[in-house]
Scaffold this active site. Structure first.
Site, PDB file in Angstrom:
ATOM      1  N   CYS A 114      25.899  33.302  41.925  1.00  0.00           N
ATOM      2  CA  CYS A 114      27.163  32.979  42.613  1.00  0.00           C
ATOM      3  C   CYS A 114      27.168  31.561  43.200  1.00  0.00           C
ATOM      4  O   CYS A 114      28.230  30.989  43.411  1.00  0.00           O
ATOM      5  CB  CYS A 114      27.445  33.992  43.710  1.00  0.00           C
ATOM      6  SG  CYS A 114      27.649  35.651  43.053  1.00  0.00           S
ATOM      7  N   HIS A 254      33.068  30.841  48.240  1.00  0.00           N
ATOM      8  CA  HIS A 254      32.806  31.850  47.212  1.00  0.00           C
ATOM      9  C   HIS A 254      33.548  33.126  47.593  1.00  0.00           C
ATOM     10  O   HIS A 254      33.525  33.545  48.752  1.00  0.00           O
ATOM     11  CB  HIS A 254      31.308  32.108  47.128  1.00  0.00           C
ATOM     12  CG  HIS A 254      30.948  33.251  46.246  1.00  0.00           C
ATOM     13  ND1 HIS A 254      31.465  33.393  44.979  1.00  0.00           N
ATOM     14  CD2 HIS A 254      30.134  34.329  46.445  1.00  0.00           C
ATOM     15  CE1 HIS A 254      30.983  34.495  44.442  1.00  0.00           C
ATOM     16  NE2 HIS A 254      30.182  35.083  45.310  1.00  0.00           N
ATOM     17  N   ASN A 284      35.207  39.140  42.670  1.00  0.00           N
ATOM     18  CA  ASN A 284      34.073  38.215  42.712  1.00  0.00           C
ATOM     19  C   ASN A 284      33.751  37.771  41.285  1.00  0.00           C
ATOM     20  O   ASN A 284      33.285  38.575  40.472  1.00  0.00           O
ATOM     21  CB  ASN A 284      32.878  38.931  43.353  1.00  0.00           C
ATOM     22  CG  ASN A 284      31.655  38.042  43.486  1.00  0.00           C
ATOM     23  OD1 ASN A 284      31.570  36.987  42.862  1.00  0.00           O
ATOM     24  ND2 ASN A 284      30.704  38.483  44.284  1.00  0.00           N
TER      25      ASN A 284
HETATM   26  O1  UT7 Z   1      28.467  37.427  45.227  1.00  0.00           O
HETATM   27  C1  UT7 Z   1      27.197  37.625  45.759  1.00  0.00           C
HETATM   28  C2  UT7 Z   1      27.286  38.030  47.145  1.00  0.00           C
HETATM   29  N1  UT7 Z   1      27.727  39.412  47.218  1.00  0.00           N
HETATM   30  C3  UT7 Z   1      28.224  39.803  48.342  1.00  0.00           C
HETATM   31  O2  UT7 Z   1      28.356  39.010  49.237  1.00  0.00           O
HETATM   32  C4  UT7 Z   1      28.524  41.277  48.543  1.00  0.00           C
HETATM   33  C5  UT7 Z   1      28.188  41.632  49.946  1.00  0.00           C
HETATM   34  N2  UT7 Z   1      28.399  43.022  50.293  1.00  0.00           N
HETATM   35  C6  UT7 Z   1      29.636  43.584  50.435  1.00  0.00           C
HETATM   36  O3  UT7 Z   1      30.621  42.946  50.173  1.00  0.00           O
HETATM   37  C7  UT7 Z   1      29.736  44.984  50.979  1.00  0.00           C
HETATM   38  O4  UT7 Z   1      28.480  45.379  51.499  1.00  0.00           O
HETATM   39  C8  UT7 Z   1      30.215  46.014  49.935  1.00  0.00           C
HETATM   40  C9  UT7 Z   1      31.679  45.790  49.621  1.00  0.00           C
HETATM   41  C10 UT7 Z   1      29.367  45.925  48.686  1.00  0.00           C
HETATM   42  C11 UT7 Z   1      30.078  47.440  50.491  1.00  0.00           C
HETATM   43  O5  UT7 Z   1      30.815  47.569  51.702  1.00  0.00           O
HETATM   44  P1  UT7 Z   1      30.180  48.330  52.949  1.00  0.00           P
HETATM   45  O6  UT7 Z   1      31.188  48.334  54.015  1.00  0.00           O
HETATM   46  O7  UT7 Z   1      28.852  47.676  53.229  1.00  0.00           O
HETATM   47  O8  UT7 Z   1      30.027  49.795  52.392  1.00  0.00           O
HETATM   48  P2  UT7 Z   1      28.689  50.673  52.256  1.00  0.00           P
HETATM   49  O9  UT7 Z   1      27.832  50.146  51.183  1.00  0.00           O
HETATM   50  O10 UT7 Z   1      28.108  50.837  53.630  1.00  0.00           O
HETATM   51  O11 UT7 Z   1      29.297  52.070  51.806  1.00  0.00           O
HETATM   52  C12 UT7 Z   1      30.086  52.858  52.699  1.00  0.00           C
HETATM   53  C13 UT7 Z   1      30.478  54.144  52.000  1.00  0.00           C
HETATM   54  C14 UT7 Z   1      29.315  54.884  51.367  1.00  0.00           C
HETATM   55  O12 UT7 Z   1      29.534  56.261  51.554  1.00  0.00           O
HETATM   56  P3  UT7 Z   1      28.760  57.078  52.691  1.00  0.00           P
HETATM   57  O13 UT7 Z   1      27.295  56.909  52.389  1.00  0.00           O
HETATM   58  O14 UT7 Z   1      29.165  56.441  53.980  1.00  0.00           O
HETATM   59  O15 UT7 Z   1      29.259  58.466  52.514  1.00  0.00           O
HETATM   60  C15 UT7 Z   1      29.432  54.557  49.906  1.00  0.00           C
HETATM   61  O16 UT7 Z   1      28.897  55.557  49.069  1.00  0.00           O
HETATM   62  O17 UT7 Z   1      31.396  53.857  50.936  1.00  0.00           O
HETATM   63  C16 UT7 Z   1      30.931  54.464  49.736  1.00  0.00           C
HETATM   64  N3  UT7 Z   1      31.326  53.652  48.594  1.00  0.00           N
HETATM   65  C17 UT7 Z   1      32.512  53.779  47.979  1.00  0.00           C
HETATM   66  N4  UT7 Z   1      33.538  54.626  48.150  1.00  0.00           N
HETATM   67  C18 UT7 Z   1      34.598  54.484  47.348  1.00  0.00           C
HETATM   68  C19 UT7 Z   1      30.651  52.636  48.043  1.00  0.00           C
HETATM   69  N5  UT7 Z   1      31.358  52.096  47.034  1.00  0.00           N
HETATM   70  C20 UT7 Z   1      32.525  52.796  46.978  1.00  0.00           C
HETATM   71  C21 UT7 Z   1      33.662  52.694  46.166  1.00  0.00           C
HETATM   72  N6  UT7 Z   1      34.677  53.555  46.382  1.00  0.00           N
HETATM   73  N7  UT7 Z   1      33.769  51.755  45.185  1.00  0.00           N
END
Ligand code: UT7
Length: 327
Positions: A114, A254, A284
């Site tokens: 990225c 980004h 992204n």
């Molecule tokens: O380009 C390189 C750099 N990349 C980045 O900067 C990405 C950085 N990270 C992020 O943007 C975020 O961490 C994410 C968008 C990837 C995830 O967001 P989050 O608020 O950290 O969510 P999480 O991983 O804590 O997941 C929360 C919940 C989980 O369920 P439980 O365990 O709380 O029941 C996941 O299983 O959301 C669930 N979940 C989803 N639900 C519906 C994860 N992905 C999805 C989805 N749809 N696509």
């Protein structure tokens, strides 16, 4: 006199097929509400069979050359930032070179995921300042849809395909000229910390599995590092340019997650309406996201000649960097 790299033109290209969150939710266990709330993404573009990283890069490069009013033959350097090249080798930059009909120039790919465009533009700037290049095409292009695990909802909803390109030229300015008036690239800073390889990576490659592999990410941990590293490198690059965040007309970040963009703007005390946001439309697009966002904001008239803009990115490696430039 000091020789600098100045921005002559920008261009971008997107695949034909747009895919909304609602369309994705038909095949992936997710919802429009979750994706919008957690990421700000509403739409992404997915490459068709006849669209590749090199073809998108070539279209973006043509648009940038048109905007710059420069003939392809006048380009002596092509740097293509990508983590999804058409083939393991040759470099996709040489495919772009051939498609543009340039018979001899320097052409190579940069792999910094990225942050690839930040790495590429910094190398091009160095080569222009040293006199090794006169006119450079710097491109970020990706087809991340090809390395996504479409069964993994925690990653597949986040990425899209696309390309952005800039044409850089050389200009002389007087020694000691004020950074308030000089145009071109004023400062850039790059970093890498390979201890974090395991937080964002592809689980395949020619020398290990002999497969292309799929993207894997520990999203929350990447998020935490991104906010800290981006704020630090932005302060570092502004200090190197002899400017402060109040001098910034536009931040072109980004586009990984709208929440990262908000947090970065808050840390810099920058008004959110000074931040170019395209993550809602493009998701992204890795190395393509910064030049794609830059081209959008120049074409819609938000970024104007004379504006001070700051580019930044952070991604797999980890790698991260920032670049200050007056348009
Ligand atoms: O380009 C390189 C750099 N990349 C980045 O900067 C990405 C950085 N990270 C992020 O943007 C975020 O961490 C994410 C968008 C990837 C995830 O967001 P989050 O608020 O950290 O969510 P999480 O991983 O804590 O997941 C929360 C919940 C989980 O369920 P439980 O365990 O709380 O029941 C996941 O299983 O959301 C669930 N979940 C989803 N639900 C519906 C994860 N992905 C999805 C989805 N749809 N696509």
């Amino acid at each position: 006199m000091i020789r600098r790299a100045i921005l002559l033109g920008t261009g971008s290209a997107l695949p034909v097929r747009a895919v909304s969150n609602a369309e994705l939710a038909q095949t992936v266990d997710t919802s429009d509400e979750w994706i919008v709330e957690r990421t700000g993404i509403r739409n992404r573009y997915i490459a068709g069979d006849d669209e590749t990283t090199a073809s998108l890069a070539t279209d973006a490069a043509r648009a940038a050359l048109d905007a710059a009013g420069i003939a392809a033959q006048d380009i002596d350097l092509i740097i293509l930032a990508t983590a999804t090249p058409d083939q393991t080798f040759p470099a996709s930059a040489t495919k772009v070179q051939a498609a543009l009909g340039i018979n001899d120039c320097v052409a190579f790919d940069v792999a910094a995921v990225c942050s690839g465009f930040l790495y590429a533009i910094t190398v091009a700037d160095s080569m222009i300042r040293s006199g090794a290049a006169q006119r450079a095409l710097v491109i970020g292009a990706e087809t991340f849809s090809r390395i996504l695990d479409w069964e993994d909802r925690t990653t597949c909803v986040l990425f899209g395909d696309g390309a952005g390109a800039v044409v850089l030229g050389a200009e002389e300015s007087a020694d000691g000229a004020s950074p308030e008036t000089v145009r071109g690239i004023l400062a850039s800073k790059l970093h890498a910390d390979g201890r974090h390889n395991g937080l964002l990576y592809v689980d395949g490659g020619p020398s290990t599995t002999q497969t292309v592999g799929k993207l894997r990410m520990k999203g929350q941990e990447v998020f935490r590092h991104a906010v800290v590293n981006l704020a630090a490198v932005l302060n570092e690059v502004m200090a190197a340019a002899g400017l402060s965040s109040s001098d910034i007309d536009w931040l072109v970040p980004h586009q990984a997650n709208a929440r990262i963009l908000d947090a970065t703007a808050r840390k810099l005390k920058l008004s959110p309406d000074r931040v170019v946001v395209t993550v809602d439309r493009h998701a992204n697009t890795s190395a393509a996201s910064v030049p794609l966002a830059l081209d959008c904001a120049i074409r819609d008239g938000r970024i104007k000649p004379g504006d001070l803009i700051v580019l930044e990115a952070m991604g797999g490696g980890f790698t991260w960097g920032a670049c200050v430039l007056r348009v």
